[in-house]
Design an enzyme around this catalytic site. Structure first.
Site, PDB file in Angstrom:
ATOM      1  N   HIS A   1       5.027  21.404  23.049  1.00  0.00           N
ATOM      2  CA  HIS A   1       4.890  19.978  23.755  1.00  0.00           C
ATOM      3  C   HIS A   1       5.951  19.091  22.865  1.00  0.00           C
ATOM      4  O   HIS A   1       6.142  19.066  21.751  1.00  0.00           O
ATOM      5  CB  HIS A   1       3.553  19.456  23.537  1.00  0.00           C
ATOM      6  CG  HIS A   1       2.728  19.741  24.614  1.00  0.00           C
ATOM      7  ND1 HIS A   1       1.263  19.638  24.419  1.00  0.00           N
ATOM      8  CD2 HIS A   1       2.712  20.500  26.012  1.00  0.00           C
ATOM      9  CE1 HIS A   1       0.651  20.160  25.789  1.00  0.00           C
ATOM     10  NE2 HIS A   1       1.719  20.574  26.726  1.00  0.00           N
TER      11      HIS A   1
ATOM     12  N   CYS B   1      -2.413  13.639  20.320  1.00  0.00           N
ATOM     13  CA  CYS B   1      -3.042  14.324  21.345  1.00  0.00           C
ATOM     14  C   CYS B   1      -4.227  13.904  21.849  1.00  0.00           C
ATOM     15  O   CYS B   1      -4.882  14.143  22.924  1.00  0.00           O
ATOM     16  CB  CYS B   1      -3.330  16.021  20.834  1.00  0.00           C
ATOM     17  SG  CYS B   1      -1.623  17.046  20.798  1.00  0.00           S
TER      18      CYS B   1
END
Length: 292
Positions: A191, A285
């Site tokens: 990511h 996150c």
């Protein structure tokens, strides 16, 4: 660094003084975040290189670490909203993956891994229940702030492992902001938010080796003064950090990165995310920013 010198006998320079430019004065701005308690956190499948279902997981410790992160935000003056966790969705704690909000517009997520798919609709319903009028669920796979990073000027958009490159143009249409595509090449940094984060509107920190050569050149052109992370900082998910313009919340292990940030006028704020990291997650996150 600058120095002043005169010529002495024999034309030898005499250094009168050395000055080091002062670090810029950084100004924090109050933020609003959406978080999800890790009540059901565990690692029962593997969808990234960090996850190992055979390793023991201490859910209680994960809750303690998450609470410390939430309290850190609140101590710094930020507002934290909560969404209820759902049994059977152990990764719902990673709220950043379930929505991108810019100027009150919401682009939801569409997960690549089927295990996380149901999370998207829970967040969609939270947005609608909390007064958001413009909520669009994507047609293309995008994992929200996992791969979409708003600088205040551009939406930096990662691809290579999770988010469909066609989702970048979809994000531009839905959010009405310019999008810059960035190619990820290292599966450990699957990511964008584990390879890069925004410090201020015109300054980022990133790990170059996570990106393709062309993307590195794009980042050099856009952010010539960027903070360059070490391999060690990247490996502890040090770039999965959150900045409010002055305070930077990052993992306790990211010491070299913290030193660089301090020299740039930022205040590093350490948190322990060791248990959550077993699922490939860190401070960012766990944190979706609600930009209204």
């Amino acid at each position: 660094m600058t120095s002043v010198s005169l010529l002495g006998p024999g034309d030898e320079p005499i250094v009168l003084g050395v000055t080091t430019p002062a670090a810029p004065v950084r100004v924090p701005t109050t933020r609003r975040y959406l978080m999800c308690p890790p009540e059901y956190f565990t690692v029962e499948y593997a969808i990234n290189p960090w996850m190992d279902p055979t390793r023991p997981i201490d859910t209680g410790l994960a809750v303690e670490q998450w609470n410390a992160l939430k309290e850190t935000y609140e101590r710094l003056g930020h507002r934290v909203e909560l969404i209820e966790p759902v049994p059977g969705l152990p990764d719902m704690v990673f709220s950043a993956n379930s929505g991108t909000v810019v100027d009150g517009r919401v682009l939801g997520s569409r997960f690549r891994a089927e295990q996380r798919g149901p999370e998207a609709d829970h967040f969609r319903r939270w947005f609608l229940a909390n007064g958001y009028k413009s909520v669009v669920m994507p047609e293309r796979t995008n994992e929200a702030e996992g791969d979409f990073t708003w600088t205040g000027k551009y939406l930096l958009a990662g691809t290579g492992f999770r988010t469909d490159p066609l989702a970048h143009s979809e994000a531009q249409e839905v959010l009405g902001v310019p999008v810059i595509s960035l190619q990820l090449v290292d599966p450990r940094y699957y990511h964008l938010d584990v390879a890069l984060f925004v410090l201020t509107d015109d300054l980022i920190a990133y790990y170059p080796e996570a990106f393709s050569p062309g993307t590195r050149e794009v980042l050099r052109r856009l952010f010539p003064d960027a903070v360059i992370a070490t391999a060690e900082d990247a490996a502890c998910l040090g770039l999965n950090a959150v900045s409010d313009g002055r305070n930077v919340i990052l993992p306790v292990e990211a010491t070299a990165l913290a030193d660089q940030l301090t020299r740039r006028g930022f205040d590093p704020v350490f948190v322990d995310i060791s248990e959550l990291r077993k699922s490939g997650g860190g401070p960012k996150c766990c944190t979706m920013e609600l930009r209204n």
